[in-house]
Write an enzyme that holds these catalytic residues in place. Structure first.
Site, mmCIF file in Angstrom:
data_model
loop_
_atom_site.group_PDB
_atom_site.id
_atom_site.type_symbol
_atom_site.label_atom_id
_atom_site.label_comp_id
_atom_site.label_asym_id
_atom_site.label_seq_id
_atom_site.Cartn_x
_atom_site.Cartn_y
_atom_site.Cartn_z
ATOM 1 N N THR A 1 -4.700 -5.848 2.385
ATOM 2 C CA THR A 1 -4.789 -4.423 2.614
ATOM 3 C C THR A 1 -6.147 -4.513 3.281
ATOM 4 O OG1 THR A 1 -4.028 -4.257 0.180
ATOM 5 C CG2 THR A 1 -5.669 -2.544 1.092
ATOM 6 N N GLU B 1 -4.148 -2.638 -10.873
ATOM 7 C CA GLU B 1 -3.302 -3.784 -10.655
ATOM 8 C C GLU B 1 -2.555 -4.131 -11.938
ATOM 9 O OE1 GLU B 1 -5.170 -6.538 -8.457
ATOM 10 O OE2 GLU B 1 -6.503 -5.458 -7.273
ATOM 11 N N LYS C 1 -20.621 -5.252 -8.552
ATOM 12 C CA LYS C 1 -21.058 -4.295 -7.482
ATOM 13 C C LYS C 1 -22.358 -3.922 -7.954
ATOM 14 C CE LYS C 1 -16.541 -2.840 -6.345
ATOM 15 N NZ LYS C 1 -15.342 -1.729 -6.750
ATOM 16 N N GLY D 1 -8.934 1.148 -0.374
ATOM 17 C CA GLY D 1 -8.116 1.439 0.335
ATOM 18 C C GLY D 1 -8.436 0.862 1.890
#
Ligand code: NAP
Ligand code: HSE
Length: 431
Positions: free
Chosen positions: A12, A187, A202, A304
């Site tokens: 991706t 997922e 993160k 994305g």
């Protein structure tokens, strides 16, 4: 001479990045300097959405990181190994690295940044947190003179999508998850997202930047959203809150650089008036609070192909600019400048508000007993409501004022031992 990229991964993010770099018109002129020199993949048989000369694509990723002609390695393959080893080899070979791999950085950041500093090269990771949202460079550069008090983020799109749909449709977690998997938003193995592990990686990265020290991932408290029920979402709504999976790095009040630092991920009741309450669907947002800046919020697409390619390519461009100007002295704002670990305080010391839901026998004096137990541990209540029943059992919801988490848990232990208490199905923190 062009700057040669070795890209590890053409999924991706890799595909999005190659597409962006091949479509240069109207973008920054420095992109003309970039040559996609090698691209490493697992399978040469897969059909690809981008066209690349056959001699560019290879399954020999070691050869890419060891090739003296390659200037920058773009690691967008993901996973821990061989990503970690390939990054380290690239750095030791004097190559700059761009990566989107929060899992590898959160676990192996210490050895990766030490290797980069020793080799005099940079590791750029804008895409690792918040996808396309610029937040790493702002923390490193634009906000670097601020004394950061708190970083509070919705940094996982999958869980935000699930919680948003549970909120708007009144659906169960498991139904929305199954649907999200079918639609490709979640997922097949959703563990890293729904159990908060991705958000923990993160916030460890953001906390390290905001609080100028390394973060030991094991010190990050992490709770996912599996236990969030539609009942709690409905109660929260009535009380003026929405439930969000928040990743928080924050010092306890009174604020000073030596105040205890907490780094945590958990579902949280967020007042509807708070700026993060309106971040819905797959979007991410990160609110940074500091002195003297006050509040700054970064909002945008957290994942994305296009969004992430924007972040990866801007990191590449930063490095191209450095390589083209032949800067020899290290840029201290781009390099990792800290070697010490941040001291993370235990959750028992956290001061926060709580929401708790109790199922009790429907008999006189239960609310009084709850109040007495809380009072015994200096837990002050903001509100206590009994609005519903589940079968024979009364449902009582409590919201506290700011309390020490350790005290709250002691009060709960005492409450659990009361004969009138059936169970405590939910326990959530309130922002
Ligand atoms: P992906 O679609 O699964 O692509 C992974 C790519 O790496 C594939 O091209 C695969 O090759 C290649 N690869 C993986 N392991 C390999 C190995 N051992 N040897 C050779 N090639 C290997 O992954 P992605 O979604 O692009 O994510 C990449 C990284 O970006 C991850 O660290 C992820 O956390 C991060 N990230 C992703 C997003 C997102 O929106 N997807 C957002 C932010 C950050 P084949 O194609 O031949 O299988
Ligand atoms: N799985 C991540 C998310 C992708 O849902 O936000 C971006 O890191």
């Amino acid at each position: 001479m062009g700057v040669k990229l070795g890209i590890l991964g053409l999924g991706t993010v890799g595909t999005g990045t190659v597409q962006l770099l091949q479509d240069r018109a109207g973008r920054h002129p420095l992109l003309q300097e970039i040559e996609i020199y090698r691209v490493g993949v697992r399978s040469l048989q897969k059909s690809r959405a981008v066209e690349l000369p056959t001699d560019v694509v290879t399954t020999d990723l070691d050869a890419i990181v060891n090739d003296p002609a390659v200037d920058i390695i773009v690691e967008v393959m993901g996973g821990l190994e061989p990503a970690r080893s390939l990054i380290l080899k690239a750095l030791n070979n004097g190559k700059h690295v761009v990566t989107a791999n929060k899992a590898a950085i959160a676990r192996f950041g210490a050895e990766i940044f030490t290797a980069a500093n020793q080799a005099g090269v940079y590791v750029m990771l804008e895409a690792a947190v918040g996808g396309g949202i610029p937040v790493i460079q702002p923390l490193k550069q634009s906000l670097s003179v601020n004394r950061i008090h708190a970083i509070t983020g919705i940094v996982n799109g999958t869980t935000n999508y699930i919680l948003t749909r549970m909120q708007t449709e009144g659906s169960n977690f498991s139904d929305v998850l199954a649907d999200a998997q079918q639609l490709g938003y979640a997922e097949a193995d959703p563990t890293a997202d729904v159990d908060g592990l991705d958000a923990a990686d993160k916030i460890a990265i953001l906390a390290s930047l905001g609080f100028s020290g390394r973060i030991n991932l094991q010190d990050v408290y992490c709770e996912g959203i599996r236990q969030v029920s539609k009942t709690d979402i409905a109660y929260a709504e009535k009380l003026g809150f929405v439930i969000k999976l928040l990743a928080i790095a924050k010092r306890n009040a009174p604020l000073s650089p030596s105040s205890p630092l907490f780094v945590r991920v958990h579902p949280t009741l967020v007042p509807k008036t708070h700026p993060l309450a309106s971040i819905n669907g797959v979007y991410n947002a990160i609110l940074v609070e500091g002195e003297p800046i006050g509040q700054v919020m970064f909002f945008g697409p957290g994942a994305g192909a296009g969004a992430t390619a924007s972040a990866v390519s801007s990191d590449i461009l930063n490095l191209v600019a450095i390589l083209k100007t032949k800067t020899v002295a290290p840029n201290l704002l781009l390099a990792c400048g800290h070697q010490e670990y941040c001291q993370i305080a235990p959750m028992a010391e956290l001061v926060t508000r709580f929401y708790a839901r109790f199922l009790t026998k429907d008999q006189p004096g239960v609310i009084g007993k709850l109040g007495t137990c809380f009072g015994n541990y200096e837990v002050s209540l903001e509100s206590i409501v009994q609005t519903g029943f589940q079968g024979e059992l009364a449902e009582i919801v409590v919201v506290t004022h700011d309390v020490r988490e350790g005290n709250f848990r002691q009060a709960l232990a005492e409450i659990r031992s009361l004969e009138a208490i059936d169970s405590i199905p939910s326990l959530l923190r309130v922002l």
